[in-house]
Write a protein that holds these residues in place. Structure first.
Motif, PDB file in Angstrom:
ATOM      1  N   GLN A  22      14.979  28.334  20.866  1.00 26.98           N
ATOM      2  CA  GLN A  22      14.290  28.129  19.075  1.00 26.98           C
ATOM      3  C   GLN A  22      13.712  26.140  19.732  1.00 26.98           C
ATOM      4  N   LEU A  23      14.268  25.573  20.377  1.00 23.17           N
ATOM      5  CA  LEU A  23      14.217  24.690  21.138  1.00 23.17           C
ATOM      6  C   LEU A  23      12.939  23.743  21.937  1.00 23.17           C
ATOM      7  N   PHE A  26      10.332  24.663  19.520  1.00 21.57           N
ATOM      8  CA  PHE A  26       9.280  23.868  19.014  1.00 21.57           C
ATOM      9  C   PHE A  26       8.779  22.466  20.516  1.00 21.57           C
ATOM     10  N   THR A  30       4.581  21.377  20.188  1.00 25.74           N
ATOM     11  CA  THR A  30       4.046  19.458  20.402  1.00 25.74           C
ATOM     12  C   THR A  30       3.966  19.638  22.264  1.00 25.74           C
ATOM     13  N   ASP A 149      11.757  31.460  15.567  1.00 21.42           N
ATOM     14  CA  ASP A 149      10.621  30.917  16.283  1.00 21.42           C
ATOM     15  C   ASP A 149       9.113  30.684  16.451  1.00 21.42           C
ATOM     16  N   ALA A 152       9.275  27.702  14.181  1.00 24.90           N
ATOM     17  CA  ALA A 152       9.125  26.399  14.512  1.00 24.90           C
ATOM     18  C   ALA A 152       7.206  26.240  15.930  1.00 24.90           C
ATOM     19  N   GLY A 156       6.485  23.110  14.397  1.00 26.43           N
ATOM     20  CA  GLY A 156       7.089  21.867  15.630  1.00 26.43           C
ATOM     21  C   GLY A 156       8.741  20.710  14.795  1.00 26.43           C
ATOM     22  N   ASP A 157       8.461  20.114  14.878  1.00 30.61           N
ATOM     23  CA  ASP A 157       9.546  18.964  14.618  1.00 30.61           C
ATOM     24  C   ASP A 157       9.824  18.557  13.391  1.00 30.61           C
ATOM     25  N   ALA A 160      12.552  21.422  12.079  1.00 30.15           N
ATOM     26  CA  ALA A 160      13.545  21.255  12.202  1.00 30.15           C
ATOM     27  C   ALA A 160      14.149  20.021  11.587  1.00 30.15           C
TER      28      ALA A 160
END
Length: 193
Positions: A22-23, A26, A30, A149, A152, A156-157, A160
């Protein structure tokens, strides 16, 4: 609707929140701001990766003694509960491929590789062995990955920062622990006490 599909979807959707893939979603979103190739890459990589994991789980079910398998799977789910409580970090080199392969290629390869040995892949193996229903488990785990996901990729961020990661991880860990206890007790699976 089958319990294999529902449980697989829910457990993976929760376990994926804050996970390294998932990170990665992101980060790719981005960096490239091209959601469609990223989502297609995530979907194909997950289907193939979890499809292989599901086949391994099915093979384990067919070739390991049921009484031994029950204890191994129960312990595996409980270990997954503990692992879920440990936050993931992403390696920057996992996104370096994008400059050479384009957004889709980079997403596909980095997601496929990031899932190798990841908790969601191992959970797919365990759930496939537990439920003995490869198609429903793989459909559920893939859907769970996309539930976590795809937002995400689009948010984006900003997303989160608003998600209470510790709470989500605790809920996912509780679900894995419950699956472990249920497996050890022979509840909701093909295992006999």
């Amino acid at each position: 609707m089958s319990s294999a599909l529902l449980v697989s979807t829910g457990v993976i959707a929760l376990a994926e929140i804050g996970d390294k893939t998932q990170l990665l979603a992101f980060l790719l979103a981005t960096r490239f701001k091209k959601p469609i190739p990223i989502i297609i890459g995530i979907t194909l990589a997950t289907l193939i990766n979890h499809g292989l994991a599901g086949v391994v789980g099915s093979w384990i079910t067919a070739n390991v003694d049921q009484s031994v398998l029950r204890w191994v799977l129960g312990a595996s789910f409980i270990a997954m509960a503990v692992w879920t409580l440990i936050p993931d970090k992403i390696e920057d080199e996992e996104t370096q491929l994008a400059t050479k392969l384009g957004v889709f290629g980079a997403t596909f390869i980095t997601f496929f590789l990031a899932e190798m040995g990841d908790k969601t892949q191992i959970a797919t193996v365990a759930m496939s062995a537990h439920y003995n229903d490869v198609l429903m488990v793989v459909a559920g785990t893939t859907l769970g990955m996309l539930i976590a996901d795809v937002p995400a990729v689009f948010a984006g961020d900003k997303l989160a920062e608003k998600i209470p990661m510790k709470l989500v991880h605790r809920i996912a860990a509780a679900m894995f622990a419950a699956l472990g206890v249920a497996t050890l007790l022979g509840i909701g699976s093909n295992f006999k006490l």
